[in-house]
Motif scaffolding. Structure first.
Motif, short mmCIF file in Angstrom:
data_model
loop_
_atom_site.label_atom_id
_atom_site.label_comp_id
_atom_site.label_asym_id
_atom_site.label_seq_id
_atom_site.Cartn_x
_atom_site.Cartn_y
_atom_site.Cartn_z
N GLU A 166 0.83 -1.21 0.00
CA GLU A 166 0.00 0.00 0.00
C GLU A 166 0.86 1.26 0.00
O GLU A 166 0.55 2.24 -0.68
CB GLU A 166 -0.94 -0.01 1.21
N GLU A 167 1.95 1.26 0.79
CA GLU A 167 2.85 2.43 0.83
C GLU A 167 3.51 2.63 -0.53
O GLU A 167 3.66 3.76 -1.00
CB GLU A 167 3.93 2.24 1.91
N ARG B 218 1.04 4.18 -2.89
CA ARG B 218 0.92 5.62 -2.65
C ARG B 218 2.08 6.38 -3.28
O ARG B 218 1.91 7.46 -3.84
CB ARG B 218 0.86 5.90 -1.14
N ARG B 219 3.27 5.79 -3.19
CA ARG B 219 4.46 6.41 -3.78
C ARG B 219 4.32 6.51 -5.30
O ARG B 219 4.63 7.54 -5.91
CB ARG B 219 5.68 5.57 -3.39
N ARG C 240 1.50 6.56 -7.01
CA ARG C 240 0.44 7.54 -7.31
C ARG C 240 0.95 8.97 -7.14
O ARG C 240 0.61 9.85 -7.93
CB ARG C 240 -0.78 7.29 -6.42
N ARG C 241 1.77 9.18 -6.12
CA ARG C 241 2.34 10.52 -5.89
C ARG C 241 3.27 10.89 -7.06
O ARG C 241 3.24 12.03 -7.54
CB ARG C 241 3.13 10.52 -4.56
#
Length: 155
Positions: free
Chosen positions: A11-12, A15-16, A18-19
């Motif tokens: 999940e982290e 997020r990375r 997507r960022r």
């Protein structure tokens, strides 16, 4: 040489990714995005390609790679009961469980070979912890120990 997986949960890492895409879409260069997220240039290019081919679904968290367990869920659920019988019940000379002994029980009971290192991981998932037996002298005189420690009656 294998590629190292970056640290973080799936999940982290998602997020990375997507960022990184968000920064790219704001007009930053691939090199700038890589610098800002602490990643590689080639990863940013790969993520951009994944987005173009599969939309945002291409950026989704992926399970960590690795060989799936060969024990079925019902077998894993049965294992604690088998071990609670004690090592003596399985024919060992002491009641001490080792990962090697547990691997042997798994082989005998389920016909599946497990390396002892994998047994340790399996036990951790079952919330079983390593316990060291209390060391006692074979020649121990329980009455003398009780008297010395003040537990027993008069000398």
């Amino acid at each position: 040489m294998g590629v190292m997986r970056p640290h973080g949960s799936p999940e982290e890492l998602e997020r990375r990714r997507r960022r990184a895409i968000q920064i790219l879409q704001q007009g930053a260069t691939v090199t700038e995005v890589a610098r800002r997220i602490g990643g590689s240039h080639s990863s940013v290019i790969l993520w951009r390609r994944m987005l173009r081919r599969g939309g945002t679904a291409g950026l989704k968290a992926q399970p960590a790679p690795g060989r799936p367990t060969r024990l079925e869920a019902r077998q894993v659920r049965r294992l604690p009961a088998l071990l609670r019988k004690g090592a003596l019940a399985w024919g060992y000379t002491t009641d001490l469980w080792t990962t090697t002994r547990i691997a042997e029980v798994i082989r005998r009971e389920f016909g599946i070979r497990f390396h002892r290192a994998h047994v340790g991981r399996l036990l951790a998932k079952l919330h079983w912890s390593c316990q060291k037996p209390e060391r006692r002298a074979i020649e121990r005189d329980e009455a003398a120990v009780a008297q010395w420690s003040g537990i027993g009656g008069s000398p």
